[in-house]
Design a protein around this motif. Structure first.
Motif, PDB file in Angstrom:
ATOM      1  N   GLY A   1       4.268  17.012   7.519  1.00 45.79           N
ATOM      2  CA  GLY A   1       3.495  16.729   6.328  1.00 45.79           C
ATOM      3  C   GLY A   1       3.785  15.339   5.806  1.00 45.79           C
ATOM      4  N   LEU A   2       5.022  14.979   5.855  1.00 47.08           N
ATOM      5  CA  LEU A   2       5.438  13.664   5.396  1.00 47.08           C
ATOM      6  C   LEU A   2       4.878  12.569   6.288  1.00 47.08           C
ATOM      7  CD1 LEU A   2       9.158  13.469   4.332  1.00 47.08           C
ATOM      8  CD2 LEU A   2       7.378  11.812   3.766  1.00 47.08           C
ATOM      9  N   LEU A   3       4.894  12.877   7.574  1.00 47.34           N
ATOM     10  CA  LEU A   3       4.566  11.821   8.522  1.00 47.34           C
ATOM     11  C   LEU A   3       3.084  11.760   8.842  1.00 47.34           C
ATOM     12  CD1 LEU A   3       7.551  12.226  10.947  1.00 47.34           C
ATOM     13  CD2 LEU A   3       7.240  10.505   9.195  1.00 47.34           C
ATOM     14  N   MET A   4       2.334  12.659   8.246  1.00 47.65           N
ATOM     15  CA  MET A   4       0.931  12.722   8.599  1.00 47.65           C
ATOM     16  C   MET A   4       0.224  11.377   8.437  1.00 47.65           C
ATOM     17  SD  MET A   4      -0.044  15.238  10.019  1.00 47.65           S
ATOM     18  CE  MET A   4      -1.730  15.782   9.946  1.00 47.65           C
ATOM     19  N   LEU A   5       0.686  10.607   7.466  1.00 47.51           N
ATOM     20  CA  LEU A   5       0.004   9.348   7.178  1.00 47.51           C
ATOM     21  C   LEU A   5       0.307   8.287   8.221  1.00 47.51           C
ATOM     22  CD1 LEU A   5       0.867   9.391   3.425  1.00 47.51           C
ATOM     23  CD2 LEU A   5      -1.445   9.545   4.343  1.00 47.51           C
ATOM     24  N   LEU A   6       1.336   8.502   8.956  1.00 40.28           N
ATOM     25  CA  LEU A   6       1.821   7.423   9.807  1.00 40.28           C
ATOM     26  C   LEU A   6       0.854   6.933  10.879  1.00 40.28           C
ATOM     27  CD1 LEU A   6       5.567   8.233  10.184  1.00 40.28           C
ATOM     28  CD2 LEU A   6       4.422   6.640   8.663  1.00 40.28           C
ATOM     29  N   PRO A   7       0.063   7.806  11.478  1.00 39.07           N
ATOM     30  CA  PRO A   7      -0.731   7.303  12.602  1.00 39.07           C
ATOM     31  C   PRO A   7      -1.594   6.089  12.289  1.00 39.07           C
ATOM     32  CG  PRO A   7      -0.799   9.659  12.574  1.00 39.07           C
ATOM     33  CD  PRO A   7      -0.080   9.233  11.329  1.00 39.07           C
ATOM     34  N   LEU A   8      -1.832   5.844  11.028  1.00 39.33           N
ATOM     35  CA  LEU A   8      -2.671   4.703  10.689  1.00 39.33           C
ATOM     36  C   LEU A   8      -1.924   3.383  10.774  1.00 39.33           C
ATOM     37  CD1 LEU A   8      -4.322   6.266   7.570  1.00 39.33           C
ATOM     38  CD2 LEU A   8      -5.420   5.865   9.774  1.00 39.33           C
ATOM     39  N   ARG A   9      -0.660   3.475  10.642  1.00 34.63           N
ATOM     40  CA  ARG A   9       0.048   2.210  10.480  1.00 34.63           C
ATOM     41  C   ARG A   9       0.330   1.566  11.830  1.00 34.63           C
ATOM     42  NH1 ARG A   9       6.051   4.522   9.092  1.00 34.63           N
ATOM     43  NH2 ARG A   9       6.593   4.804  11.259  1.00 34.63           N
TER      44      ARG A   9
ATOM     45  N   SER B   1      -8.233  -0.179  15.165  1.00 36.29           N
ATOM     46  CA  SER B   1      -7.403  -0.322  13.976  1.00 36.29           C
ATOM     47  C   SER B   1      -6.771  -1.699  13.903  1.00 36.29           C
ATOM     48  CB  SER B   1      -6.314   0.731  13.982  1.00 36.29           C
ATOM     49  OG  SER B   1      -5.468   0.509  15.069  1.00 36.29           O
ATOM     50  N   GLU B   2      -6.625  -2.281  15.036  1.00 36.53           N
ATOM     51  CA  GLU B   2      -5.953  -3.554  15.062  1.00 36.53           C
ATOM     52  C   GLU B   2      -6.930  -4.704  14.915  1.00 36.53           C
ATOM     53  OE1 GLU B   2      -2.380  -5.462  17.655  1.00 36.53           O
ATOM     54  OE2 GLU B   2      -4.019  -4.412  18.594  1.00 36.53           O
ATOM     55  N   GLU B   3      -8.146  -4.350  15.037  1.00 39.36           N
ATOM     56  CA  GLU B   3      -9.202  -5.351  15.097  1.00 39.36           C
ATOM     57  C   GLU B   3      -9.051  -6.406  14.010  1.00 39.36           C
ATOM     58  OE1 GLU B   3     -11.937  -7.321  16.732  1.00 39.36           O
ATOM     59  OE2 GLU B   3     -11.154  -5.479  17.560  1.00 39.36           O
ATOM     60  N   GLU B   4      -8.819  -5.941  12.817  1.00 42.02           N
ATOM     61  CA  GLU B   4      -8.771  -6.861  11.693  1.00 42.02           C
ATOM     62  C   GLU B   4      -7.688  -7.898  11.835  1.00 42.02           C
ATOM     63  OE1 GLU B   4     -10.434  -3.886   8.292  1.00 42.02           O
ATOM     64  OE2 GLU B   4      -8.370  -4.628   8.213  1.00 42.02           O
ATOM     65  N   VAL B   5      -6.611  -7.454  12.324  1.00 45.78           N
ATOM     66  CA  VAL B   5      -5.489  -8.366  12.441  1.00 45.78           C
ATOM     67  C   VAL B   5      -5.759  -9.385  13.523  1.00 45.78           C
ATOM     68  CG1 VAL B   5      -2.998  -8.444  12.584  1.00 45.78           C
ATOM     69  CG2 VAL B   5      -4.145  -6.297  12.050  1.00 45.78           C
TER      70      VAL B   5
ATOM     71  N   GLY C   1      -1.529  -1.675   7.370  1.00 43.65           N
ATOM     72  CA  GLY C   1      -2.499  -0.594   7.253  1.00 43.65           C
ATOM     73  C   GLY C   1      -2.026   0.545   6.393  1.00 43.65           C
ATOM     74  N   GLU C   2      -0.941   0.368   5.646  1.00 43.57           N
ATOM     75  CA  GLU C   2      -0.466   1.426   4.756  1.00 43.57           C
ATOM     76  C   GLU C   2      -0.262   0.833   3.378  1.00 43.57           C
ATOM     77  OE1 GLU C   2      -0.288   4.478   4.526  1.00 43.57           O
ATOM     78  OE2 GLU C   2      -0.929   4.770   6.602  1.00 43.57           O
ATOM     79  N   LYS C   3      -0.631   1.614   2.376  1.00 38.52           N
ATOM     80  CA  LYS C   3      -0.503   1.083   1.024  1.00 38.52           C
ATOM     81  C   LYS C   3       0.895   1.322   0.480  1.00 38.52           C
ATOM     82  CE  LYS C   3      -5.316   1.300  -0.257  1.00 38.52           C
ATOM     83  NZ  LYS C   3      -5.873   2.344   0.614  1.00 38.52           N
ATOM     84  N   TYR C   4       1.480   2.444   0.863  1.00 31.30           N
ATOM     85  CA  TYR C   4       2.762   2.780   0.243  1.00 31.30           C
ATOM     86  C   TYR C   4       3.889   1.934   0.829  1.00 31.30           C
ATOM     87  CZ  TYR C   4       3.925   5.517   4.385  1.00 31.30           C
ATOM     88  OH  TYR C   4       4.212   5.912   5.652  1.00 31.30           O
ATOM     89  N   LYS C   5       4.963   1.876   0.051  1.00 33.74           N
ATOM     90  CA  LYS C   5       6.089   1.071   0.497  1.00 33.74           C
ATOM     91  C   LYS C   5       7.058   1.984   1.237  1.00 33.74           C
ATOM     92  CE  LYS C   5       8.513  -2.899  -1.259  1.00 33.74           C
ATOM     93  NZ  LYS C   5       9.928  -2.832  -1.503  1.00 33.74           N
ATOM     94  N   PRO C   6       7.253   1.752   2.457  1.00 35.59           N
ATOM     95  CA  PRO C   6       8.102   2.670   3.208  1.00 35.59           C
ATOM     96  C   PRO C   6       9.579   2.346   3.012  1.00 35.59           C
ATOM     97  CG  PRO C   6       7.317   0.961   4.647  1.00 35.59           C
ATOM     98  CD  PRO C   6       6.816   0.619   3.279  1.00 35.59           C
ATOM     99  N   PHE C   7      10.390   3.327   3.276  1.00 37.28           N
ATOM    100  CA  PHE C   7      11.820   3.082   3.296  1.00 37.28           C
ATOM    101  C   PHE C   7      12.191   2.642   4.695  1.00 37.28           C
ATOM    102  CE2 PHE C   7      15.995   4.684   4.500  1.00 37.28           C
ATOM    103  CZ  PHE C   7      16.779   3.990   3.605  1.00 37.28           C
ATOM    104  N   LYS C   8      12.770   1.473   4.767  1.00 36.08           N
ATOM    105  CA  LYS C   8      13.151   1.000   6.098  1.00 36.08           C
ATOM    106  C   LYS C   8      14.657   1.074   6.242  1.00 36.08           C
ATOM    107  CE  LYS C   8       9.583  -2.551   5.993  1.00 36.08           C
ATOM    108  NZ  LYS C   8       9.387  -3.991   5.998  1.00 36.08           N
TER     109      LYS C   8
END
Lengths: 1133, 359
Positions: free
Chosen positions: B149-157, A772-776, B337-344
Motif C-alpha cells: 500500500g505504501l509503495l503503490m505510488l512508486l511505479p511512477l517515479r 514516462s521518461e519522455e518529458e525528461v 515524477g513524484e510530488k511527495y518528498k521521500p525519505f532517502k
C-alpha cells in the motif's frame, strides 16, 4: 472411524455456520472400504451451493494432484463448477481441468462453451485466461475451436491476449502438427507485432513450430534487434538464440580474413591485447590493418550484423544468467575476434552464482578457452578452486585452468595444483594429476618439472594418488623414454607395493616397452610377476604376457624359461582372452619348423615405435554445437536442436530486411498538397492509407515482401520498431550505421568531421524510452537536434541529419523544421526531373512499336506524371541528400511503379531500379519487359555492367539486357530486359556485375504484370466468362473505399493493379441509342497472360452503398487468386 | 520447454509434482535417484542428467532438489535460472523454502507454478506481478499489504542514482528496470523501481583496485610424526577497517580425517567440534582490536597413524556495518515524477562472501 467421518459429511452438507472440520489429509477418503464411496465428501462439497465449501474441496483436490494422487474420478463433479462465479474456485477448477482433461475427453467438452464465452469477454485478463485454459486442454476434437480462438486472439487489441495467443501456438502444434501451415500464418502475423510483450513469446512459438522458416524473420529482424533490450528476460534468451542462427545464414564471417592467417593458438596474444579497449578509433585502425593485410576483398560488416552485436552487448549486464550466456554465445559465434573479449568478464561474474549456474558456465568456458585462450587469461585467478566447491565444479575449473596454462603462467598454475593435491577429495586429486600431465605434454618447458613432481607423488601414502601418477607418468615417459631410465627403475620398484591394477599394468607396459633402458631390472620384474601371475587382475596378466614376449625377443638368454613358464600359466587361465593371447604370442615368438613368415617380424611387431598419446581436452571441438545449448553441455544432439549453420560463402541479399518507411511518404503527401496526387497510383495511395493504421495487417505485410523497397528513401534508415519513440531513435541510428559503413567504403569521399559526431550519438538516440521518461528526455534531444542542424548547414546535408530530422518530424513538434526540409531539397530535384523526362522520351521513341496497339483506357494515362515524378525525387531528396543533387533516376511514368533492385549502399554507389514498362518485349512476345534504370552515385565510373549467373525456376527464361560499357560517375542509364515468368510470380535471381563487383539481385513480378491487355466486346466477354466457371471463377464481396466509388476511380485502380484493358460497356448495342447509365454499373476488364495467353477476365459489379462484387475468371487458378487479392486491396484502400 | 517439475526432499521422497504439458510419470525420477546414489555429496548430483526420453535439470536449494523434466533442446541455464527464481519466489512468499512450508501452502505453490509457466515457458516471474495475481498466505498477507500500500505510488517515479568513482566498478549486472544505455553513456543509474525489495545492481571490484581484506588470520597448526597429538593455534585480527567493528565473525573448518578430537580454548566466543564430520566451528562474535580473539589447544590424533599431509582450510564469515570495503559510495539519489518528498537513506555494509584462508 467411519462414523466420525459420516458425521463430518453430514455436517459438511448441512452446516450453515462456519467451516466444517475436515481431516487435513485428503487420502483419508481411503478409510471407506469401497472405492465407490471414495471422495464422496468432496463431491458433496463441490455440489453444494456455498463457495467456501467448493473452495475448500478444490483446495484439497489440488493438494492431491500436487502429491501425485489420482483424483480423476472427481472429474464430473469438478467440471460442473467451471462456470463458478468465485474467481478463487474458478482458478483451481482450471488447474484441475488442465491436468485431467486429456484423460476424460468427453466430459471435458462440457467446459468448452464456458471458455468460448470467456474469449469474448470485455476484460482482457479473462479473455487471456480463457484462451490459456482452452489451449491447454489437450483434446483433439477441439482443435478447430482452438485454431479459431488463436487466430482471433492474435489480432486482439490487448497485447497481453496476443501474447497468450503466441503461447497457445506451440500447444496446438503439439496436439495436431497438421495445423502447421495455418499456425505459421499466425506466427507471421504476430512476428510483425511491435510490442515487447509479444516478441519473446512469438519467437518461442516460431522456434517450436517452424524454426526452418528463417525467411519470416527478415522483415522483423531490425525490429527484434531494437526491441530486444525491453523484452522480458526469458524472451530475450529465446530471441538471442534465434538471431544467432539467423545471422549465421545471412551475414559473412567477420573473421574470414583472420581465419586465413590463423595459426592455431599462437595468434591469440595479439587479439587479447586490445579487447579491453573499445575505442572506435582503434577499431578502425585495426580494420584498416586487416584490409591491407588481406589480399582478398575487404570485409565490410553488414550494418544489420553490427546492429545485432551492438544491441545485445548491454545485456551482458543482465542479472539473469541465461541472458548473459545467450549474449556470450552470440558474441562467440558472430562477433569479430577482436570484440569477443567483452564476454569474458560477464561469464566470470556468473561464477559467483549458484553452483548449478557455475556448472553450466564452466562447461562453456572450457570450450571457449580452447579456441580463444587469451580471452580468459586475465581472469585466471577466478578459476582457482575452493575447498568447499562441489567436486564436479572443481573438475571443470581444473579443465579451464589446464586450457589456460601457457609458458608464462604455468609456474603459478603448477603451484596452485600442488595445493590441490593435498586435498581430501580424492577424485579431485586424481583429476589434478591428470591435469598436471596435460600441462606437461602441452608445455615442453615444464615437462621435466612436472615429471619430477609426479615422481614424488609416487611415494605418496595414498594409493590412489600413486596409481593415478603412474598412469600419467607412463604417458609422459612415452615422449622421451631415453632420458628417464631412472624413473622407470623407480617405478619398477613400486610393483612390490602398489596394488591398483591399472597402475601395475602401466608399470609393466613401461618396463616391457623400454626394457632396453633397464636391461638388468626388467628380467627381475618378470620373475616376480611370474610368481604372482595367478593372483593378478586380467589387465595385469595381459601386460605380464606382453612383458614376457618383449623380453624374450630382446633378451632371450635370461628370460626364455620365464617366458615359457608365464605362457604355460596363461594357457590354463580361466579367462579365454588371456588363453588366446598366450597361444597367439607363443606362435609368433617361439621359432618352430612350422612357424610362418610372421615370426621373423615379431620384434618389429612388438617393439615398434609407438606414438606418444595426445592428452586432449574433452572439450575440444565441442563448439560445433551452439554454445549454451543443452546439446553442447551433453556433447550430443538433443531432440529439437537446431544446427548452427556455417557462414555463407557470399552474403544473401541484405535488402530483404528493408522495411518501407510509411511515415516518410505520409509527410510528403501532406506537404505537397497536389490535388492530382490522390489520383496518382493506387499503390502509392494504399501506402498513404497505411500510415494511419497503428498496426500493419497481415495482407499488407505480405505485399510488402514483394514491393520491398518501394520508396526512394534510404532503405537503411527505414527500419521501424516498437513504439513511435523508439522508432525515431532507431531510424537515426540506422542511418548512422549506413553512413558509417559508407565511410569505410569511400573513405576519401566523406569528410572526417562527419565521422566523429555520429559515432557518439547512437548510444543515446537509439535508446528506446518509455513514455514516462519522455518529458525528461525531450530537451536533451532537442539540443542535440539543433546541434546537428547547424552542422548540416555548414556542410552539405548529411544523411544522419536528414533522417534525424525525420524522427523529429514524426513527433509533429517542429513544424518550422518541416517546412525548411521540404523547401531545400525539392528544388534541385525538380530540375533533375525535367532533364530526365526529356531523356526518357527519347528512349521511349526508340522502343516505338508498330505491331502493338495498346488499348489503354484514358484514365490510365498519367496526367500527373510530372508532378508525381517530382515527388519521387522529393523523397529521394529527403533521404539521399547527397545524391539528390545529381540527376536522379525516376520512373518514366508515375503509373508505373519502380522497384528497387540494388540499393545505393549495398551497390557501393550504384543504385538500380526496375519497373514493368507494360510494353511488349520486342524480341520475344512471351516475355515481360522489365525496364532497368542504373544510377551511378559514386565518384568513379562503373564499367561493363552486365548480368551473369541467372538462376531461374524451371521453365523461366530471361533475355539479358545488353552490356552497358560505361556508366560515368553521376550518370544514369536505362536498359530493357525480358523475362518469361511462366505466368507465375516466382523470382528471377541473377548477378548484376560491374567491372569490380557482383551483386545478387532478384526480380519478382506482381501478378498484375504477368498479363497484357486484350481487347474484346462485352458480348465476347460474357461468352468467354461462361466458359470459365466453377473452379476458374473466384468471387469476392467488398466494400469500396469511399474515394473510389465512381467509374473513373474504379477503372484507374484496377488498371493500375493489373495490366488489363477495359471492356467497353454496351458496345454490342452500338447502333441503338445509348441507354441511360444503370444505377449500379458493372465494369469489365480483360487481358491475357503473357506466356500462355490464358484469358483473364475481371468484373467489378457495384451495388448499393459502395458494396461491390469482384469476379475474376481465369484458367490459371493461382493467378486468379492472387489477382483477386491485389485488386481487392486496390479497391478497398 | 519445461515439461514437469518434481520436488524431492533429502530422504528421496517426491513430495510435489506439477505438469505443464502431458503428465510425465514420476518414475522418470529414478534416473535422478541413480545419479544421486553415485554422487558422494548431495551437491555433486549433476545438474543435467540425460535419460532415454527426457532430460532432467535440477537445482538443490535448502536441501530440496527441484527437478525439471525437459523433452527437447533448451538452454540449460534458462531452466536453472528459472528454478532458482521459483525458489526465490517461495522464499518471498513463505519466508522460508522448506518442505514443511511448501506442503502447508501447497495450493498457493500450485497457483504460483501455474502463473510462472505457461506450457513450460515462463510467464510471470516478477515478484510484484505475482503478488498481484496470487496473495501470499495469511500471516504475511497483512504485512505485505500494508507495505505494498505504501509503495503503490512508486511505479511512477524514476530515479537516477549517481555513483561516485564508477571506474572502480569492474563489472556490474543490473535488475532489468535499469536503463543500460544511460549507465553506459553517463554512468548514472536510471530506473523505475518495482515494488518491494529488489537487488538493483551487483558489482565486482577489479583486482587492480586492490581491496584490503579487513581480517587477517595467524595460524600455527602442526602435526608431529609419530605423536598422537597435534597443536592448534589460531588468532584473528582486524585490518584497515577505518575504526569500524568487525562483527558476526564465524570461523569454520574441515579438519583432517586423522583428528579424533580437539581440546581447544577460545579467548572469546564458543567453539564446537564434531568428531564424526570433523567439522570445527568457532563463533567468535566481534573482534576487539585491543584483545585479539584466539583459539588454542591440542588435537588428539589416531594413534599410530601417520600425520595428515594436508592442512585445513578456514572459511571465515564476518560483517562490518556502515562501511563498504570496496569504496563504493552512492553520490546522490534524485527522484522524478513524484510530488511527495521521500525519505532517502543509505546503509552500507560489508559481508564476507566465500572467504577462505589456506594454511
Amino acid at each position: 472411524m467411519s462414523t466420525s467421518s459420516a458425521f463430518n459429511d453430514e455436517k459438511g452438507g448441512s452446516s450453515s455456520v462456519g467451516e466444517p472440520e475436515y481431516g487435513h489429509d485428503p487420502a483419508s477418503g481411503g478409510i471407506f472400504s469401497s472405492d465407490y464411496k471414495r471422495h464422496d465428501d468432496l463431491k458433496e462439497m463441490l455440489d453444494s451451493n456455498k463457495d467456501s465449501l467448493k473452495l475448500e474441496a478444490m483446495k484439497r483436490i489440488v493438494a492431491m494432484i500436487a502429491r501425485g494422487k489420482n483424483a480423476s474420478d472427481l472429474f464430473p463433479a469438478v467440471v460442473k463448477n467451471v462456470a463458478c462465479k468465485n474467481i478463487e474456485v474458478k482458478k483451481l477448477v482450471y488447474v484441475y481441468l488442465v491436468r485431467y482433461a486429456e484423460e476424460q475427453q468427453d466430459l471435458a467438452l462440457l467446459s468448452i462453451s464456458t471458455f468460448q464465452r470467456g474469449l469474448k469477454d470485455p476484460n482482457q485478463l479473462i479473455r487471456a485466461s480463457a484462451l490459456r485454459v482452452l489451449s491447454s486442454i489437450r483434446v483433439t476434437i477441439i482443435v478447430p475451436i482452438m485454431m479459431l480462438a488463436i487466430k482471433e486472439a492474435a489480432s486482439d487489441m490487448s497485447p497481453y491476449v496476443r501474447k497468450t495467443a503466441a503461447h497457445a501456438i506451440p500447444k496446438l502444434y503439439s496436439l495436431d502438427p497438421e495445423q502447421k501451415d495455418q499456425l505459421i500464418e499466425v506466427i507471421e502475423k504476430l512476428l510483425a507485432d511491435k510490442t515487447t510483450l509479444v516478441a519473446g513469446s512469438v519467437v518461442m512459438a516460431f522456434e517450436e513450430v517452424c524454426p526452418e522458416r528463417i525467411d519470416l524473420i527478415h522483415k522483423n529482424y531490425r525490429k527484434l534487434c531494437n526491441l530486444l533490450i525491453d523484452v522480458e528476460e526469458w524472451g530475450q534468451v529465446v530471441i538471442i538464440n534465434m538471431l544467432t542462427r539467423y545471422a549465421r545464414t545471412q551475414f559473412l564471417n567477420p573473421n574470414i580474413n583472420e581465419s586465413l592467417l590463423e595459426e592455431g593458438g599462437g595468434g591469440d596474444k595479439k587479439f587479447y591485447a586490445s579487447d579491453e579497449d573499445e575505442d572506435e578509433d582503434e577499431e578502425k585502425d585495426k580494420k584498416a590493418e586487416a584490409v591491407t593485410m588481406a589480399k582478398r576483398k575487404p570485409y565490410v560488416m553488414d550494418p544489420d550484423h553490427r546492429l545485432l552485436l551492438r544491441n545485445t552487448k548491454p545485456l551482458l549486464q543482465s542479472r539473469n544468467a541465461a541472458v548473459v550466456m545467450a549474449v556470450a554465445q552470440l558474441y562467440f559465434h558472430l562477433a569479430p575476434k577482436a570484440e569477443v573479449g567483452v564476454i569474458a568478464k560477464a561469464l566470470v561474474r556468473l561464477l559467483r552464482s549458484h553452483s548449478e549456474v557455475q556448472y553450466v558456465v564452466l562447461q562453456n568456458v572450457a570450450t571457449m578457452t580452447i579456441k580463444r585462450r587469451g580471452m580468459f587469461e586475465p581472469y585466471l585467478k577466478s578459476f582457482y578452486i575452493r575447498s568447499t566447491d562441489p567436486t564436479q565444479i572443481k573438475i571443470l575449473k581444473l579443465e579451464v585452468l589446464t586450457n589456460l596454462a601457457n609458458e608464462t603462467n604455468i609456474s603459478t598454475i603448477l603451484r596452485e595444483f600442488q595445493t590441490y593435491i593435498k586435498s581430501m577429495d580424492k577424485d579431485f586429486v586424481a583429476a589434478t594429476i591428470q591435469a598436471i600431465g596435460r600441462c606437461a605434454t602441452n608445455i615442453g618447458e615444464v615437462r621435466d618439472t612436472c615429471l619430477n613432481g609426479l615422481v614424488q607423488l609416487l611415494s605418496n601414502r595414498d594409493e590412489l594418488v600413486v596409481a593415478e601418477s603412474v598412469v600419467v607418468i607412463k604417458k609422459l615417459l612415452q615422449m622421451q623414454p631415453e632420458k628417464h631410465s631412472d624413473i622407470i627403475k623407480h617405478m619398477a620398484k613400486l610393483t612390490d607395493n602398489i596394488q591398483v591394477p591399472m597402475a601395475r599394468a602401466s608399470i609393466l607396459w613401461l618396463i616391457g616397452e623400454y626394457c632396453e633402458h633397464v636391461p638388468k631390472i626388467a628380467p627381475d620384474v618378470l620373475r616376480k610377476m611370474a610368481k604372482s601371475f595367478t593372483n593378478e587382475e586380467d589387465i595385469v596378466k595381459l601386460q605380464i604376457i606382453n612383458l614376457a614376449a618383449k623380453l624374450y625377443l630382446t633378451n632371450s638368454k635370461q628370460t626364455k624359461l620365464l617366458t615359457q613358464y608365464v605362457l604355460n600359466l596363461a594357457k590354463y587361465d580361466q579367462n579365454y582372452d588371456i588363453r588366446d593371447r598366450a597361444r597367439f604370442i607363443r606362435q609368433l615368438i617361439v621359432p618352430t619348423e612350422k612357424s610362418g613368415a610372421l615370426s621373423k617380424y615379431a620384434k618389429k611387431l612388438f617393439l615398434a615405435l609407438k606414438p606418444a598419446p595426445v592428452l586432449e581436452s574433452p572439450f575440444k571441438d565441442r563448439d560445433h554445437f551452439q554454445l549454451g545449448s543443452l546439446s553442447h553441455l551433453l556433447n550430443a544432439k538433443a531432440g529439437g536442436y537446431q544446427e548452427l549453420p556455417d557462414w555463407p560463402e557470399a552474403a544473401p541479399d541484405p535488402s530483404v530486411r528493408n522495411v518501407e518507411v510509411f511515415a516518410l511518404l505520409e509527410r510528403v503527401t501532406t506537404l505537397t498538397s497536389v490535388p492530382e496526387w490522390t489520383k496518382c497510383s493506387s499503390r502509392e495511395k494504399r501506402k498513404e492509407k497505411k500510415v494511419e493504421k497503428p498496426f500493419y495487417s497481415d495482407s499488407e505485410g505480405e505485399s510488402g515482401a514483394t514491393e520491398s523497397a518501394d520508396s526512394e528513401s534510404d532503405s537503411a534508415s527505414g527500419s521501424e520498431s516498437g513504439s513511435e519513440d523508439s522508432r525515431s531513435g532507431s531510424e537515426s541510428d540506422e542511418s548512422k550505421e549506413a553512413s558509417e559503413s559508407e565511410e569505410e567504403e569511400e573513405e576519401d569521399l566523406k569528410t572526417k568531421k562527419n565521422k566523429e559526431k555520429p559515432l557518439k550519438k547512437p548510444v543515446q538516440e537509439s535508446e528506446s524510452e518509455q513514455s514516462s521518461e519522455e518529458e525528461v528526455r525531450k530537451p536533451e534531444r532537442k539540443s542535440k537536434q539543433s546541434k546537428s542542424d547547424s552542422e548540416s548547414e555548414s556542410e552539405s546535408e548529411s544523411e544522419s541529419e536528414s533522417s534525424e530530422s525525420e524522427s523529429e518530424d514524426s513527433e509533429d513538434s517542429e513544424p518550422e523544421l518541416k517546412k525548411k526540409k521540404k523547401g531545400a531539397p525539392s528544388k534541385p530535384a525538380f530540375k533533375a526531373t525535367k532533364k530526365d523526362n526529356k531523356k526518357e522520351k527519347k528512349e521511349m521513341s526508340l522502343l516505338d512499336l508498330d505491331d502493338f496497339e495498346p488499348a489503354p483506357s484514358p484514365q490510365v494515362t498519367p496526367v500527373n506524371s510530372f508532378l508525381s515524378n517530382s515527388l519521387v525525387t522529393d523523397l529521394e531528396g529527403l533521404s539521399l541528400s547527397d545524391s539528390a543533387l545529381m540527376p536522379a533516376t525516376i520512373a518514366p511514368s508515375s503509373a508505373l511503379k519502380s522497384y528497387e533492385l540494388l540499393h545505393r549502399i549495398t551497390g557501393e554507389g550504384l543504385s538500380v531500379e526496375y519497373c514493368f514498362s507494360r510494353q511488349p518485349f520486342i524480341t520475344d512476345a512471351n516475355m515481360v519487359a522489365v525496364q532497368v534504370h542504373f544510377t551511378n552515385n559514386s565518384t568513379s565510373d562503373t564499367k561493363s555492367l552486365h548480368m551473369e549467373d541467372v538462376k531461374l525456376q524451371s521453365g523461366m527464361r530471361v533475355k539479358e539486357f545488353p552490356e552497358i560499357e560505361l556508366l560515368p560517375a553521376g550518370e544514369t542509364a536505362t536498359a530493357v530486359m525480358g523475362i518469361d515468368f511462366c505466368d507465375s510470380t516466382q523470382t528471377a535471381n541473377f548477378q548484376l556485375c560491374t567491372h569490380t563487383r557482383k551483386f545478387f539481385v532478384s526480380i519478382q513480378p506482381p501478378v498484375g504484370e504477368l498479363m497484357r491487355p486484350f481487347f474484346m466486346t462485352e458480348n465476347e466477354f460474357k461468352k468467354e466468362q461462361g466458359q470459365l466457371m466453377g473452379m476458374n471463377e473466384i468471387t469476392e464481396k467488398l466494400i469500396l473505399d469511399v474515394k473510389c466509388r465512381n467509374e473513373h476511380a474504379i477503372v484507374q485502380k484496377v488498371t493500375t493493379a493489373a495490366n488489363l484493358s477495359r471492356v467497353p460497356c454496351g458496345s454490342d448495342k452500338e447502333c441503338s441509342t445509348p441507354p441511360p447509365p444503370p444505377k449500379y454499373p458493372v465494369y469489365r476488364f480483360a487481358g491475357r497472360t503473357v506466356t500462355s495467353s490464358s484469358l483473364v477476365l475481371v468484373t467489378v459489379a457495384t451495388k448499393d452503398q459502395g458494396a461491390a462484387q469482384l469476379t475474376v475468371n481465369c484458367e490459371k487458378m493461382v493467378i486468379g487468386t492472387m489477382l483477386v487479392k491485389d485488386i481487392l486491396l486496390a479497391l478497398t484502400q | 520447454m519445461i515439461h514437469s517439475l518434481f520436488l524431492i526432499n533429502a530422504s528421496g521422497d517426491i513430495f510435489l509434482e506439477k505438469h505443464w504439458k502431458s503428465v510425465v510419470s514420476r518414475s522418470v525420477c529414478d534416473y535422478f535417484f541413480e545419479a544421486q546414489e553415485r554422487a558422494s555429496e548431495p551437491e555433486n548430483v549433476p545438474p543435467v542428467i540425460p535419460t532415454p526420453h527426457h532430460y532432467l535439470i535440477s537445482v538443490l536449494r535448502h536441501r530440496i532438489y527441484f527437478v525439471a523434466v525437459i523433452q527437447s533442446e533448451v538452454p540449460p541455464l534458462f531452466v536453472i535460472e528459472f528454478l532458482h527464481r521459483v525458489v526465490d519466489t517461495f522464499q518471498d512468499y513463505f519466508g522460508v523454502c522448506t518442505e514443511a512450508a511448501i506442503k502447508d501452502n501447497v495450493v498457493v505453490v500450485y497457483e504460483l507454478l501455474e502463473e510462472m509457466l505457461d506450457n513450460g515457458f515462463p510467464l510471470a516471474t516478477e515478484s510484484n506481478i505475482l503478488k498481484e495475481l496470487i496473495k501470499p498466505p495469511t500471516i504475511l498477507r497483512t504485512m505485505v499489504n500494508t507495505i505494498t500500500g505504501l509503495l503503490m505510488l512508486l511505479p511512477l517515479r524514476h530515479s537516477p542514482l549517481r555513483t561516485r568513482n564508477p571506474r572502480l566498478l569492474d563489472d556490474v549486472s543490473f535488475h532489468p528496470c535499469v536503463r543500460f544505455k544511460r549507465w553506459e553513456a553517463e554512468r548514472i543509474l536510471s530506473f523505475i523501481p518495482p515494488d518491494g525489495n529488489f537487488r538493483l545492481l551487483s558489482y565486482h571490484v577489479s583486482s587492480q583496485n586492490l581491496v584490503a581484506i579487513p581480517v587477517y588470520v595467524k595460524h600455527n597448526i602442526t602435526f608431529r610424526e609419530g605423536s598422537s597429538q597435534g597443536r592448534f593455534d589460531l588468532t584473528l585480527g582486524p585490518k584497515q577497517t577505518m575504526g569500524k567493528v568487525v562483527e558476526s565473525v564465524l570461523v569454520s573448518s574441515q579438519l583432517p580425517r586423522g583428528v579424533l578430537n580437539a581440546n581447544l580454548n577460545p579467548s572469546q566466543g564458543t567453539y564446537t567440534f564434531d568428531p564424526v564430520t570433523k567439522l570445527l566451528s568457532w563463533d567468535v562474535g566481534k573482534i576487539n582490536p585491543q584483545k585479539l580473539p584466539s583459539l588454542k589447544g591440542t588435537m588428539s590424533l589416531q594413534a599410530g597413524a601417520s600425520k595428515p599431509d594436508e592442512n585445513p582450510t578456514f572459511n571465515i564469515q564476518f560483517k562490518i556495518q556502515q562501511m563498504a570495503i570496496s569504496g563504493l559510495k552512492v553520490n546522490r539519489l534524485d527522484m522524478y515524477g513524484e510530488k511527495y518528498k521521500p525519505f532517502k537513506g543509505i546503509k552500507y555494509m560489508t559481508k564476507a562472501g566465500k572467504f577462505q584462508v589456506r594454511t
